[in-house]
Design an enzyme around this catalytic site. Structure first.
Site, PDB file in Angstrom:
ATOM      1  N   SER A  26       0.845  -1.205   0.000  1.00  0.00           N
ATOM      2  CA  SER A  26       0.000   0.000   0.000  1.00  0.00           C
ATOM      3  C   SER A  26       0.874   1.246   0.000  1.00  0.00           C
ATOM      4  O   SER A  26       1.997   1.232   0.519  1.00  0.00           O
ATOM      5  CB  SER A  26      -0.868   0.006   1.256  1.00  0.00           C
ATOM      6  OG  SER A  26      -1.537   1.248   1.392  1.00  0.00           O
ATOM      7  N   TYR A  49      -1.623  -0.251  10.712  1.00  0.00           N
ATOM      8  CA  TYR A  49      -1.886  -0.629   9.309  1.00  0.00           C
ATOM      9  C   TYR A  49      -0.718  -0.161   8.442  1.00  0.00           C
ATOM     10  O   TYR A  49      -0.170  -0.932   7.643  1.00  0.00           O
ATOM     11  CB  TYR A  49      -3.203  -0.042   8.806  1.00  0.00           C
ATOM     12  CG  TYR A  49      -3.438  -0.367   7.351  1.00  0.00           C
ATOM     13  CD1 TYR A  49      -3.757  -1.667   6.957  1.00  0.00           C
ATOM     14  CD2 TYR A  49      -3.274   0.603   6.360  1.00  0.00           C
ATOM     15  CE1 TYR A  49      -3.925  -1.981   5.605  1.00  0.00           C
ATOM     16  CE2 TYR A  49      -3.445   0.295   5.015  1.00  0.00           C
ATOM     17  CZ  TYR A  49      -3.766  -1.002   4.648  1.00  0.00           C
ATOM     18  OH  TYR A  49      -3.918  -1.321   3.318  1.00  0.00           O
TER      19      TYR A  49
HETATM   20  P1  NDP Z   1     -11.690  -6.221   0.895  1.00  0.00           P
HETATM   21  O1  NDP Z   1     -12.145  -5.968   2.298  1.00  0.00           O
HETATM   22  O2  NDP Z   1     -12.670  -5.987  -0.196  1.00  0.00           O
HETATM   23  O3  NDP Z   1     -11.103  -7.703   0.784  1.00  0.00           O
HETATM   24  C1  NDP Z   1     -10.227  -8.216   1.778  1.00  0.00           C
HETATM   25  C2  NDP Z   1     -10.022  -9.689   1.534  1.00  0.00           C
HETATM   26  O4  NDP Z   1      -9.095 -10.191   2.520  1.00  0.00           O
HETATM   27  C3  NDP Z   1     -11.303 -10.491   1.675  1.00  0.00           C
HETATM   28  O5  NDP Z   1     -11.396 -11.436   0.639  1.00  0.00           O
HETATM   29  C4  NDP Z   1     -11.135 -11.191   3.006  1.00  0.00           C
HETATM   30  O6  NDP Z   1     -11.755 -12.477   3.007  1.00  0.00           O
HETATM   31  C5  NDP Z   1      -9.622 -11.363   3.084  1.00  0.00           C
HETATM   32  N1  NDP Z   1      -9.202 -11.566   4.464  1.00  0.00           N
HETATM   33  C6  NDP Z   1      -9.152 -10.639   5.462  1.00  0.00           C
HETATM   34  N2  NDP Z   1      -8.815 -11.235   6.629  1.00  0.00           N
HETATM   35  C7  NDP Z   1      -8.667 -12.555   6.358  1.00  0.00           C
HETATM   36  C8  NDP Z   1      -8.352 -13.691   7.149  1.00  0.00           C
HETATM   37  N3  NDP Z   1      -8.106 -13.596   8.470  1.00  0.00           N
HETATM   38  N4  NDP Z   1      -8.292 -14.914   6.552  1.00  0.00           N
HETATM   39  C9  NDP Z   1      -8.548 -15.022   5.230  1.00  0.00           C
HETATM   40  N5  NDP Z   1      -8.831 -13.991   4.420  1.00  0.00           N
HETATM   41  C10 NDP Z   1      -8.913 -12.776   4.989  1.00  0.00           C
HETATM   42  O7  NDP Z   1     -10.409  -5.288   0.694  1.00  0.00           O
HETATM   43  P2  NDP Z   1      -9.449  -5.006  -0.563  1.00  0.00           P
HETATM   44  O8  NDP Z   1      -9.777  -5.877  -1.698  1.00  0.00           O
HETATM   45  O9  NDP Z   1      -9.412  -3.540  -0.759  1.00  0.00           O
HETATM   46  O10 NDP Z   1      -8.053  -5.406   0.103  1.00  0.00           O
HETATM   47  C11 NDP Z   1      -7.155  -6.345  -0.456  1.00  0.00           C
HETATM   48  C12 NDP Z   1      -5.734  -5.923  -0.112  1.00  0.00           C
HETATM   49  O11 NDP Z   1      -5.468  -4.672  -0.717  1.00  0.00           O
HETATM   50  C13 NDP Z   1      -5.450  -5.751   1.383  1.00  0.00           C
HETATM   51  O12 NDP Z   1      -4.198  -6.328   1.669  1.00  0.00           O
HETATM   52  C14 NDP Z   1      -5.410  -4.244   1.563  1.00  0.00           C
HETATM   53  O13 NDP Z   1      -4.580  -3.860   2.634  1.00  0.00           O
HETATM   54  C15 NDP Z   1      -4.830  -3.830   0.220  1.00  0.00           C
HETATM   55  N6  NDP Z   1      -5.068  -2.447  -0.147  1.00  0.00           N
HETATM   56  C16 NDP Z   1      -6.345  -1.970  -0.259  1.00  0.00           C
HETATM   57  C17 NDP Z   1      -6.532  -0.633  -0.594  1.00  0.00           C
HETATM   58  C18 NDP Z   1      -7.887  -0.041  -0.684  1.00  0.00           C
HETATM   59  O14 NDP Z   1      -7.985   1.238  -0.709  1.00  0.00           O
HETATM   60  N7  NDP Z   1      -8.962  -0.813  -0.769  1.00  0.00           N
HETATM   61  C19 NDP Z   1      -5.398   0.246  -0.890  1.00  0.00           C
HETATM   62  C20 NDP Z   1      -4.110  -0.375  -0.745  1.00  0.00           C
HETATM   63  C21 NDP Z   1      -3.962  -1.671  -0.404  1.00  0.00           C
HETATM   64  P3  NDP Z   1     -12.732 -13.037   4.164  1.00  0.00           P
HETATM   65  O15 NDP Z   1     -13.227 -11.871   4.945  1.00  0.00           O
HETATM   66  O16 NDP Z   1     -13.819 -13.761   3.420  1.00  0.00           O
HETATM   67  O17 NDP Z   1     -11.872 -13.970   4.932  1.00  0.00           O
HETATM   68  C1  8X3 Z   2      -4.949   1.901   2.019  1.00  0.00           C
HETATM   69  C2  8X3 Z   2      -4.493   3.005   1.156  1.00  0.00           C
HETATM   70  O1  8X3 Z   2      -4.809   5.439   0.527  1.00  0.00           O
HETATM   71  O2  8X3 Z   2      -6.811   4.173   1.092  1.00  0.00           O
HETATM   72  O3  8X3 Z   2      -4.043   0.839   1.898  1.00  0.00           O
HETATM   73  O4  8X3 Z   2      -5.243   4.790   2.826  1.00  0.00           O
HETATM   74  S1  8X3 Z   2      -5.376   4.416   1.414  1.00  0.00           S
END
Ligand code: NDP
Ligand code: 8X3
Length: 249
Positions: free
Chosen positions: A135, A148
């Protein structure tokens, strides 16, 4: 046909990645805790294209069992997408709940490290690739990012460190570092649909498909080419962040 192992495939970036890779001819192991969402992906894309692996990434024994139980056709992993992750609790460090911090460290740091280690022998054998979703929070500090942000700095750097250790193996390693993507991430982070909608309002954030297309592009580059790291943001987000606190005025 190449096979990808995509964590966090029940929502957001992970689900979009599975759809995008399958449309491009890949098979996917799709993982997450919400079994019904993985079953829906299988129903949508086909059991020959998607294998659902239901486990909590914080449970190493369950992770090992899921890997050991991969069926024929899904065992030869060419691409690991380290995507599962979350932010839990949007508060300052001085107000934070330690339990939320532990969940983020266990999920964003420990689980990624364990899964990567478990799959490395297969990835080396296949001269495969690792793509991790770090991120911008790992590079630019903002208030209430605290653990985070720290966990994502780890993700960004661990991924680059893997690249160094995998020198000479033919395994490609990429750290993708996105800014704001509209997914369930913000709902989980704030615990409120209203707060989530407020954060995205007027920003025109990136979509999960934007990141999935980036993953597919990187994964399908010629084998001699490695993208080390790539940072993406919506046009309406930037990284200006310095503040001063003024006394007596
Ligand atoms: P979502 O909340 O839409 O998806 C998160 C996913 O992670 C879900 O499929 C969830 O599955 C899984 N997950 C979370 N905890 C667990 C666990 N304990 N075991 C198994 N699976 C888990 O978020 P995003 O798609 O946005 O996030 C995906 C990645 O992208 C993350 O690493 C996030 O930090 C990163 N990211 C996101 C940004 C954003 O602005 N959205 C920006 C930068 C990075 P389930 O709950 O079914 O287990
Ligand atoms: C999260 C990125 O810019 O939404 O990983 O805080 S931001």
């Amino acid at each position: 046909m190449r096979t990808a192992f995509v964590t966090g495939a029940t929502a957001g970036i992970g689900a979009a990645t599975v759809r995008t890779l399958v449309a491009s001819g890949w098979r996917c192991v799709a993982t997450g805790r919400r079994a019904e969402r993985l079953e829906a992906l299988v129903a949508e894309l086909g059991a020959d294209k998607v294998h659902p692996a239901v486990f909590d990434v914080r449970d190493q024994a369950a992770m090992e069992a899921a890997i050991a139980g991969l069926p024929e056709g899904f065992r030869d992993i060419d691409l690991l997408v380290n995507n599962a992750g979350l932010a839990q609790g949007l508060t300052t460090a001085q107000e934070a709940d330690l339990a939320n911090w532990q969940v983020m460290i266990d999920t964003n740091v420990t689980a990624m490290v364990v899964l990567t280690r478990l799959l490395l022998p297969r990835l080396i054998e296949r001269k495969g690739a690792i793509i991790a979703i770090g991120s911008v929070a790992g590079s630019y500090i903002y208030p209430m990012g605290n653990v985070y942000a720290g966990s994502k700095a780890f993700a960004n750097h661990f991924t680059l460190a893997l690249r160094a250790d995998l020198h000479g193996t033919g395994v490609r390693v990429t750290s993708i570092e996105p800014g704001m993507v509209e997914t369930e991430f913000t709902l989980v982070r704030t615990g409120s649909q209203q707060a989530s909608d407020d954060l995205y309002r007027g920003v025109d954030p990136m979509t999960a498909e934007d990141i999935a297309n980036t993953i597919r592009w990187i994964a399908e580059l010629p084998p001699h080419l490695n993208i080390n790291r790539i940072e993406l943001m919506p046009v309406n987000q930037d990284f200006a962040g310095f503040r001063v606190a003024r006394e007596n005025c």
